[in-house]
Design an enzyme around this catalytic site. Structure first.
Site, mmCIF file in Angstrom:
data_model
loop_
_atom_site.group_PDB
_atom_site.id
_atom_site.type_symbol
_atom_site.label_atom_id
_atom_site.label_comp_id
_atom_site.label_asym_id
_atom_site.label_seq_id
_atom_site.Cartn_x
_atom_site.Cartn_y
_atom_site.Cartn_z
ATOM 1 N N LYS A 1 0.848 -1.092 -0.061
ATOM 2 C CA LYS A 1 0.069 -0.042 0.009
ATOM 3 C C LYS A 1 0.778 1.386 -0.043
ATOM 4 O O LYS A 1 2.054 1.107 0.276
ATOM 5 C CB LYS A 1 -0.661 0.037 1.217
ATOM 6 C CG LYS A 1 -0.153 0.172 2.683
ATOM 7 C CD LYS A 1 0.092 1.282 3.239
ATOM 8 C CE LYS A 1 0.980 1.089 4.601
ATOM 9 N NZ LYS A 1 1.707 2.343 4.729
ATOM 10 N N ASP B 1 -2.158 -1.307 11.162
ATOM 11 C CA ASP B 1 -2.290 -1.134 9.334
ATOM 12 C C ASP B 1 -2.998 -2.629 8.762
ATOM 13 O O ASP B 1 -3.124 -2.667 7.592
ATOM 14 C CB ASP B 1 -0.905 -1.010 8.511
ATOM 15 C CG ASP B 1 -0.765 0.164 8.528
ATOM 16 O OD1 ASP B 1 -1.368 1.176 9.005
ATOM 17 O OD2 ASP B 1 0.550 0.630 8.056
HETATM 18 O O1 C5P Z 1 0.162 -0.946 15.232
HETATM 19 P P1 C5P Z 1 1.618 -1.125 15.145
HETATM 20 O O2 C5P Z 1 2.109 -2.215 15.694
HETATM 21 O O3 C5P Z 1 2.013 -1.433 13.410
HETATM 22 O O4 C5P Z 1 2.324 0.056 15.372
HETATM 23 C C1 C5P Z 1 3.964 0.191 15.698
HETATM 24 C C2 C5P Z 1 4.278 1.152 16.471
HETATM 25 O O5 C5P Z 1 3.991 2.430 15.617
HETATM 26 C C3 C5P Z 1 3.518 1.493 17.612
HETATM 27 O O6 C5P Z 1 4.114 0.642 18.680
HETATM 28 C C4 C5P Z 1 3.677 2.628 18.012
HETATM 29 O O7 C5P Z 1 5.049 3.046 18.549
HETATM 30 C C5 C5P Z 1 3.581 3.307 16.693
HETATM 31 N N1 C5P Z 1 2.097 3.615 16.244
HETATM 32 C C6 C5P Z 1 1.620 5.099 16.932
HETATM 33 N N2 C5P Z 1 0.361 5.417 16.246
HETATM 34 C C7 C5P Z 1 -0.138 4.684 15.398
HETATM 35 C C8 C5P Z 1 0.307 3.498 14.798
HETATM 36 C C9 C5P Z 1 1.650 3.057 15.169
HETATM 37 O O8 C5P Z 1 2.248 5.692 17.622
HETATM 38 N N3 C5P Z 1 -1.519 5.003 15.154
#
Ligand code: C5P
Length: 291
Positions: free
Chosen positions: A11, A136
């Site tokens: 994406k 995501d």
């Molecule tokens: O959700 P995901 O595991 O992909 O997110 C990875 C990291 O990115 C999280 O631990 C956080 O530090 C950051 N993140 C965030 N806010 C979001 C998505 C991700 O702070 N909306």
């Protein structure tokens, strides 16, 4: 059904507008997600004991640190299944690229296992599992452009954008990755980018849906460019180069490091890649794909 092959797409974020840090540590955002025609490949096969994951990319762990493994584990646990499953992951999308490769792999694993085991999970149950695996991941359960809200996990599927019809994406990965937690943590130093105002997504959506490039071109925006382009100024040079050479838009995707440009056609994109190589060298990963 014993054996199943699935493509796992990437994406780009046509927009990523961060609206502030939440008490749970994540960031509230509005994002416009667009599937792109670059793919990893996954093969699923029932048999053996437990989860056996293999991968052509030695840099990726194949244990519970891999999102594919975690997705399979979560699926089998909800079904109280102790069936064995073999999964092979062929990586083609670069890692830590902002192209959602790992998130897509996790969603595709949920879809693949659900198919192999007779579709016990409905859409909402899959979305709940997906959201627990990563912000995501739910987007990749479907195959349309979408508006993402919350921490990115609340997905509203959208029709294809008239503005992008017949256009192509040029993708450049510079050869280094950017870790998503790093990008979010460093956003703290850029208060304006950290605390964006809502509404940008609706403005860009309206322009893309109306096919209005004059209105759209000023609305592509990614809050995470603030820390990323400061640390890696070459990414800003890429964007300037693409815009100066006819791209309709150029932006960093997700938390980077991939820069994408929207171009009129595949031949136009390929010509631009040749110019890019002359200026910046040929070491980057590059792809030109129709939207
Ligand atoms: O959700 P995901 O595991 O992909 O997110 C990875 C990291 O990115 C999280 O631990 C956080 O530090 C950051 N993140 C965030 N806010 C979001 C998505 C991700 O702070 N909306």
């Amino acid at each position: 059904m014993g054996l199943l092959h699935k493509n796992s797409p990437g994406k780009v974020n046509l927009l990523l507008n961060i609206l502030g840090k939440r008490p749970d540590g994540f960031h509230e955002l509005e994002t416009i997600l667009q599937p792109v025609n670059v793919f990893d490949k996954l093969r699923f096969e029932r048999g053996g004991k437990g989860i056996q994951l293999t991968c052509n990319e030695p840099a990726l762990p194949v244990d519970s640190n891999n999102l594919v493994y975690r997705a399979a584990d979560a699926f089998l646990k909800t079904q109280h299944l102790d069936a064995g499953i073999r999964i092979h992951l062929e990586k083609r999308i670069p890692l830590a690229a902002g192209l959602g490769g790992g998130s897509g792999n996790a969603a595709t694993t949920l879809l693949g296992l659900n198919e192999i085991f007779g579709s016990p999970l409905t859409g909402p149950a899959l979305s709940t599992l997906a959201a627990a695996l990563g912000s995501d991941v739910p987007f990749f359960l479907q195959h349309q452009p979408a508006l993402g809200t919350g921490r990115g996990e609340k997905i509203q599927p959208l029709n294809n954008f008239p503005a992008l019809q017949g256009k192509s994406f040029l993708l450049i990965h510079p050869g280094f990755g950017i870790a998503t937690p790093w990008a979010y943590q460093n956003l703290a130093r850029f208060p304006e980018a950290l605390n964006g105002r809502p509404g940008r997504a609706q403005r860009l959506l309206a322009a893309l849906q109306a096919g209005d490039w004059r209105a759209a071109s000023g609305e592509f925006y990614n809050s995470l460019e603030a820390p990323a382009l400061e640390k890696y100024p070459v990414l800003a040079l890429y964007q300037e180069f693409f815009r100066a050479h006819g791209a309709l838009a150029a932006l960093m995707s997700g938390s980077g490091s991939t820069t994408f440009a929207i171009v009129e056609s595949v031949p136009a994109g390929e010509a631009l890649v040749e110019k890019f190589k002359t200026k910046f060298g040929a070491n980057a990963w590059m792809a030109v794909v129709p939207v």
